[in-house]
Enzyme design. Sequence first.
Site, PDB file in Angstrom:
ATOM      1  N   GLY A 158      24.232 -16.795  -6.588  1.00  0.00           N
ATOM      2  CA  GLY A 158      25.631 -15.735  -7.643  1.00  0.00           C
ATOM      3  C   GLY A 158      26.981 -14.991  -6.802  1.00  0.00           C
ATOM      4  O   GLY A 158      27.519 -14.552  -7.428  1.00  0.00           O
ATOM      5  N   ASP A 191      26.579 -11.830  -2.993  1.00  0.00           N
ATOM      6  CA  ASP A 191      26.604 -11.143  -3.914  1.00  0.00           C
ATOM      7  C   ASP A 191      26.681  -9.583  -3.958  1.00  0.00           C
ATOM      8  O   ASP A 191      27.461  -8.539  -3.481  1.00  0.00           O
ATOM      9  CB  ASP A 191      26.146 -11.775  -5.403  1.00  0.00           C
ATOM     10  CG  ASP A 191      25.062 -11.935  -5.155  1.00  0.00           C
ATOM     11  OD1 ASP A 191      24.580 -12.047  -3.933  1.00  0.00           O
ATOM     12  OD2 ASP A 191      24.335 -12.259  -6.032  1.00  0.00           O
ATOM     13  N   ASP A 235      20.829  -5.593  -0.802  1.00  0.00           N
ATOM     14  CA  ASP A 235      20.129  -4.993  -1.278  1.00  0.00           C
ATOM     15  C   ASP A 235      18.855  -5.025  -0.661  1.00  0.00           C
ATOM     16  O   ASP A 235      18.940  -3.927   0.460  1.00  0.00           O
ATOM     17  CB  ASP A 235      19.562  -5.931  -2.769  1.00  0.00           C
ATOM     18  CG  ASP A 235      18.623  -5.108  -3.393  1.00  0.00           C
ATOM     19  OD1 ASP A 235      18.651  -3.440  -3.301  1.00  0.00           O
ATOM     20  OD2 ASP A 235      17.548  -5.526  -4.410  1.00  0.00           O
ATOM     21  N   GLY A 265      18.757  -6.054   2.091  1.00  0.00           N
ATOM     22  CA  GLY A 265      18.880  -6.822   3.431  1.00  0.00           C
ATOM     23  C   GLY A 265      18.293  -8.065   3.866  1.00  0.00           C
ATOM     24  O   GLY A 265      18.548  -8.349   5.166  1.00  0.00           O
ATOM     25  N   THR A 275      17.660 -10.858   2.942  1.00  0.00           N
ATOM     26  CA  THR A 275      18.688 -12.071   2.495  1.00  0.00           C
ATOM     27  C   THR A 275      19.791 -12.279   3.884  1.00  0.00           C
ATOM     28  O   THR A 275      19.783 -13.172   4.459  1.00  0.00           O
ATOM     29  CB  THR A 275      19.179 -12.406   0.905  1.00  0.00           C
ATOM     30  OG1 THR A 275      18.131 -12.051  -0.510  1.00  0.00           O
ATOM     31  CG2 THR A 275      20.289 -13.265   0.907  1.00  0.00           C
ATOM     32  N   LYS A 329      24.091  -2.142  -1.904  1.00  0.00           N
ATOM     33  CA  LYS A 329      22.952  -0.551  -3.272  1.00  0.00           C
ATOM     34  C   LYS A 329      22.119  -0.788  -1.770  1.00  0.00           C
ATOM     35  O   LYS A 329      21.286  -0.665  -0.979  1.00  0.00           O
ATOM     36  CB  LYS A 329      21.724  -1.838  -3.852  1.00  0.00           C
ATOM     37  CG  LYS A 329      22.402  -2.059  -5.071  1.00  0.00           C
ATOM     38  CD  LYS A 329      21.174  -2.616  -5.816  1.00  0.00           C
ATOM     39  CE  LYS A 329      20.944  -3.374  -6.285  1.00  0.00           C
ATOM     40  NZ  LYS A 329      20.024  -3.983  -6.999  1.00  0.00           N
ATOM     41  N   ASP A 354      23.079 -12.621 -12.231  1.00  0.00           N
ATOM     42  CA  ASP A 354      21.992 -13.408 -13.530  1.00  0.00           C
ATOM     43  C   ASP A 354      20.893 -11.790 -13.616  1.00  0.00           C
ATOM     44  O   ASP A 354      20.900 -11.477 -12.566  1.00  0.00           O
ATOM     45  CB  ASP A 354      21.342 -15.217 -12.764  1.00  0.00           C
ATOM     46  CG  ASP A 354      20.356 -15.022 -11.925  1.00  0.00           C
ATOM     47  OD1 ASP A 354      20.645 -14.349 -11.275  1.00  0.00           O
ATOM     48  OD2 ASP A 354      19.330 -14.919 -12.496  1.00  0.00           O
ATOM     49  N   ARG A 373      25.952 -14.392 -15.729  1.00  0.00           N
ATOM     50  CA  ARG A 373      26.543 -14.998 -14.695  1.00  0.00           C
ATOM     51  C   ARG A 373      27.969 -15.130 -15.187  1.00  0.00           C
ATOM     52  O   ARG A 373      29.093 -14.980 -14.907  1.00  0.00           O
ATOM     53  CB  ARG A 373      26.080 -16.294 -14.222  1.00  0.00           C
ATOM     54  CG  ARG A 373      25.184 -16.384 -13.862  1.00  0.00           C
ATOM     55  CD  ARG A 373      25.218 -17.820 -12.508  1.00  0.00           C
ATOM     56  NE  ARG A 373      23.479 -18.335 -12.281  1.00  0.00           N
ATOM     57  CZ  ARG A 373      22.652 -17.347 -11.066  1.00  0.00           C
ATOM     58  NH1 ARG A 373      23.890 -16.497 -10.896  1.00  0.00           N
ATOM     59  NH2 ARG A 373      21.240 -17.534 -11.116  1.00  0.00           N
TER      60      ARG A 373
END
Length: 180
Positions: free
Chosen positions: A46, A104, A107, A109, A111, A135, A163, A169
């Site tokens: 991403g 990217d 969200d 967290g 990742t 976010k 994506d 993308r």
Amino acid sequence: MVEAGHGGLTLLIPEDELRAGVATLAREIDRDYATTGVVIVCVLKGAAVFTADLLRILRAEVHRLEFVRASSYGSGTQSSGDVRVTGTLDTRYMAGQHVLIVDDIADTGHTGMAVKDYIRSLGPASLRYCTLLDKPERREVEVQYDYVGFTIPNHFVVGYGMDFDERYRGLPAIYYFPDP
Ligand code: 5GP
Ligand code: MG
């Protein structure tokens, strides 16, 4: 605003705002790495488009560009807490370096936490995290994101590298799927 041609997608961040936001991030990063230079770790897939744009306007010296992949075992658009970091990163070159992770979206967290833990285990001199989008409503674990381009509401977004089922993308702006 609904754009023609991208069936049902609603524009969230137009190209000119994206460009300005990326430039603002680049100036912040330049300031922090002016004397040390920086090693960039892009979180695939991403963040590929964002990283490419960021790289070309950074003035701080980029000593190295590496890539990791973070995949969670969640299904569909839900992220699970079980994130695996894989990819081609050359682990020899992180020790003693000033490393900046480029992603990217922040969200849940999970990742961010997993990628940070992984890079930290390789012994960098410093470690910071840059995310184009945030976010915050969705956060499940606390992670420090040092550079944030745009804080957005809880929509599923696509475009500019991001994506839905590998599509969209290549869109030059960021869109979301409106609630039906
Ligand atoms: P996390 O929940 O672990 O913070 O984020 C997981 C990953 O899910 C993000 O890095 C991103 O790749 C993906 N993700 C989260 N929210 C969205 C979204 O709105 N759109 C897309 N395309 N991917 C997202
Ligand atoms: Mg990601």
